[in-house]
Design an enzyme around this catalytic site. Structure first.
Site, PDB file in Angstrom:
ATOM      1  N   MET A  69       8.512  24.415  -1.997  1.00  0.00           N
ATOM      2  CA  MET A  69       7.918  23.181  -2.498  1.00  0.00           C
ATOM      3  C   MET A  69       8.784  22.368  -3.155  1.00  0.00           C
ATOM      4  O   MET A  69       8.635  21.159  -3.265  1.00  0.00           O
ATOM      5  CB  MET A  69       6.763  23.857  -3.603  1.00  0.00           C
ATOM      6  CG  MET A  69       6.002  22.688  -4.031  1.00  0.00           C
ATOM      7  SD  MET A  69       4.654  23.529  -5.140  1.00  0.00           S
ATOM      8  CE  MET A  69       3.708  24.367  -4.078  1.00  0.00           C
TER       9      MET A  69
ATOM     10  N   ARG B 176     -11.560   0.158  14.540  1.00  0.00           N
ATOM     11  CA  ARG B 176     -11.386   0.620  13.054  1.00  0.00           C
ATOM     12  C   ARG B 176     -12.381  -0.124  12.119  1.00  0.00           C
ATOM     13  O   ARG B 176     -13.547   0.053  12.251  1.00  0.00           O
ATOM     14  CB  ARG B 176      -9.817   0.797  12.776  1.00  0.00           C
ATOM     15  CG  ARG B 176      -9.468   1.395  11.556  1.00  0.00           C
ATOM     16  CD  ARG B 176      -7.797   1.753  11.442  1.00  0.00           C
ATOM     17  NE  ARG B 176      -7.284   0.324  10.979  1.00  0.00           N
ATOM     18  CZ  ARG B 176      -6.158   0.224  10.361  1.00  0.00           C
ATOM     19  NH1 ARG B 176      -5.296   1.281  10.160  1.00  0.00           N
ATOM     20  NH2 ARG B 176      -5.622  -1.017   9.996  1.00  0.00           N
TER      21      ARG B 176
ATOM     22  N   LYS C  14       0.874  -1.296   0.014  1.00  0.00           N
ATOM     23  CA  LYS C  14       0.006  -0.045   0.000  1.00  0.00           C
ATOM     24  C   LYS C  14       0.830   1.131  -0.005  1.00  0.00           C
ATOM     25  O   LYS C  14       1.935   1.132   0.196  1.00  0.00           O
ATOM     26  CB  LYS C  14      -1.038   0.040   1.200  1.00  0.00           C
ATOM     27  CG  LYS C  14      -0.197  -0.149   2.393  1.00  0.00           C
ATOM     28  CD  LYS C  14      -1.154  -0.380   3.826  1.00  0.00           C
ATOM     29  CE  LYS C  14      -0.450  -0.258   4.880  1.00  0.00           C
ATOM     30  NZ  LYS C  14      -1.597  -0.871   6.071  1.00  0.00           N
TER      31      LYS C  14
ATOM     32  N   TYR D 221      12.407  32.169   1.668  1.00  0.00           N
ATOM     33  CA  TYR D 221      11.169  32.692   1.967  1.00  0.00           C
ATOM     34  C   TYR D 221      11.135  33.417   3.337  1.00  0.00           C
ATOM     35  O   TYR D 221      11.495  32.877   4.153  1.00  0.00           O
ATOM     36  CB  TYR D 221       9.782  31.851   1.734  1.00  0.00           C
ATOM     37  CG  TYR D 221       9.366  31.606   0.283  1.00  0.00           C
ATOM     38  CD1 TYR D 221       9.012  32.430  -0.586  1.00  0.00           C
ATOM     39  CD2 TYR D 221       9.370  30.084  -0.162  1.00  0.00           C
ATOM     40  CE1 TYR D 221       8.566  32.048  -1.811  1.00  0.00           C
ATOM     41  CE2 TYR D 221       9.236  29.764  -1.491  1.00  0.00           C
ATOM     42  CZ  TYR D 221       8.794  30.638  -2.098  1.00  0.00           C
ATOM     43  OH  TYR D 221       8.601  30.505  -3.533  1.00  0.00           O
TER      44      TYR D 221
HETATM   45  C1  LIG Z   1      -0.817  -1.366   6.997  1.00  0.00           C
HETATM   46  C2  LIG Z   1      -1.486  -2.838   7.384  1.00  0.00           C
HETATM   47  C3  LIG Z   1      -0.533  -3.706   7.722  1.00  0.00           C
HETATM   48  C4  LIG Z   1       0.763  -3.905   7.635  1.00  0.00           C
HETATM   49  O1  LIG Z   1       1.482  -2.968   8.778  1.00  0.00           O
HETATM   50  P1  LIG Z   1       2.827  -2.899   9.214  1.00  0.00           P
HETATM   51  O2  LIG Z   1       2.889  -2.666  10.556  1.00  0.00           O
HETATM   52  O3  LIG Z   1       3.642  -1.967   8.250  1.00  0.00           O
HETATM   53  O4  LIG Z   1       3.569  -4.413   9.045  1.00  0.00           O
HETATM   54  C5  LIG Z   1      -1.336  -5.130   8.077  1.00  0.00           C
HETATM   55  N1  LIG Z   1      -2.460  -5.250   8.183  1.00  0.00           N
HETATM   56  C6  LIG Z   1      -3.441  -4.088   8.020  1.00  0.00           C
HETATM   57  C7  LIG Z   1      -4.942  -4.230   8.262  1.00  0.00           C
HETATM   58  C8  LIG Z   1      -2.689  -2.892   7.486  1.00  0.00           C
HETATM   59  O5  LIG Z   1      -3.526  -1.549   7.254  1.00  0.00           O
END
Ligand SMILES: *Cc1c(COP(=O)(O)O)cnc(C)c1O
Length: 369
Positions: free
Chosen positions: A310, A134, A40, A261
């Site tokens: 930037m 969550r 991700k 700046y």
């Molecule tokens: C991002 C995420 C992970 C990975 O977490 P790390 O601490 O980076 O290993 C695992 N499970 C879920 C649901 C996540 O959102």
């Protein structure tokens, strides 16, 4: 990419470090458990394609992403195997999940109802809330969830939960609630073939909690969120990413001259200033402005001065020896035996390494060495 990736500002990935982290984490896996690397946020800023392709070469064939688009992009780049979407997907985007053969997380009951109505055939894993609050169905909703699945002909292949502390007692409580939830769903006739709960911290600390997958992100990239977590098994991890930028210009300021700046920098002495071609739009936190951040040039530390712009950043290189336009500056990584780590940058910016690396921008070129 024109083959010259190290032009303006760039990321170097250390293939040997990635392989070392991979085998270190694999050696910790409980019996029957496989790694499901988290790609991700562009593989935590490292570059999802470069990392995914390298892991696929190393035999990894299941991954997770936060969004359906991230999963679809990996498919377009030729990453096969299972891709689990951990986050929310808007109903209009489920077509992407179905057509690319991704696996969607079911975050709660109402989402399951929507799926039953619109897309009963997509591959699914159920999220269970065991205390993080969550995503995930709550334990008291499981009977209703199973009912929706049967009635709507949903066939979830797996279920997972997310552990939200490094605390052993609370992690064990979450694991216990999870295993009760899985048993309750199985008793109600759901054929959950895969269950998983470990991520980086818990694989390193409590691998005995088991499961079919360990969803590892940050540790695979050789980092933990905070320096305090790097003791113990995590000490074997090696950072994969270095962040570098080119010196665009060097200039001399007389004592008393201002720069940047708001003229926020004031030279207290005759000063040699280098202009780096990287800025906050590349993910360098603006909070490192005015002396809070440092870079390495020629193996020497130089403070960031004035306000980070930037696209550009000023550093005071008066103490850094001879610096010329075209030299390399290291923001994360090594130069002449000196190191600046993602922990150093995260601490100076008041955040964790995950945020530092995952915000590194699209403008940075990325190269695997
Ligand atoms: C991002 C995420 C992970 C990975 O977490 P790390 O601490 O980076 O290993 C695992 N499970 C879920 C649901 C996540 O959102």
């Amino acid at each position: 990419m024109n083959g010259y990736e190290r032009g303006r500002a760039w990321i170097e990935l250390d293939r040997a470090a990635l392989e070392k982290n991979l085998s270190c984490l694999q050696s910790l896996l409980p019996p029957g458990c496989r790694l499901m690397p988290a790609l991700k946020a562009n593989a935590y800023g490292h570059g999802a394609y470069l990392i995914g392709r390298e892991l696929a070469r190393q035999g990894i064939d299941c991954f997770c992403t936060a969004t359906a688009r991230e999963g679809a992009a990996l498919r377009e780049q030729g990453i096969w195997g299972d891709i689990l979407v951990l986050g929310y997907t808007h109903p209009e985007e489920l077509e992407l999940v179905e057509s690319r053969g991704l696996i969607q997380t079911v975050p709660d009951l109402s989402y399951a109802e929507m799926l039953a109505e619109r897309r009963p055939h997509i591959r699914l894993h159920l999220a269970i809330d065991t205390g993080m609050h969550r995503l995930g169905a709550e334990p008291k909703e499981l009977a209703a969830l199973a009912k929706i699945c049967h009635k709507g002909k949903l066939r979830p292949e797996g279920a997972y939960t997310h552990l939200c502390t490094g605390d052993k007692a609370f992690s064990c409580l979450q694991a216990e609630r999870f295993s009760q939830a899985v048993n309750a769903l199985k008793k109600r006739g759901l054929n959950l073939k895969k269950t998983h709960l470990l991520s980086s911290g818990s694989l390193l600390s409590f691998p005995e909690l088991g499961g079919d997958y360990a969803r590892v992100g940050i540790a695979l990239y050789g980092l933990m969120s905070r320096r305090e977590e790097t003791a113990g098994r995590a000490a074997a991890l090696c950072p994969v990413l270095s962040l570098k930028a080119r010196v665009a210009a060097v200039r001399e300021l007389a004592a008393g001259e201002g720069a940047g700046y708001g003229l926020c920098f004031r030279a207290g002495r005759p000063t040699q200033l280098a202009v780096l071609s990287i800025g906050y739009a590349d993910g360098l936190p603006a909070s490192l402005s005015e002396g809070r951040g440092r870079v390495l040039i020629n193996g020497r530390q130089a403070p960031i001065v004035g306000r980070i712009c930037m696209d550009q950043t000023l550093v005071d290189v008066t103490e850094a020896g001879k610096v010329c336009a075209g030299d390399e500056a290291v923001l994360i990584g090594e130069s002449g035996g000196q190191r600046l780590s993602a922990y150093d940058m995260a601490e100076a910016a008041g955040t964790i390494t995950n945020e530092i690396v995952s915000r590194l921008g699209e403008r940075l070129t990325r190269v695997m060495l």
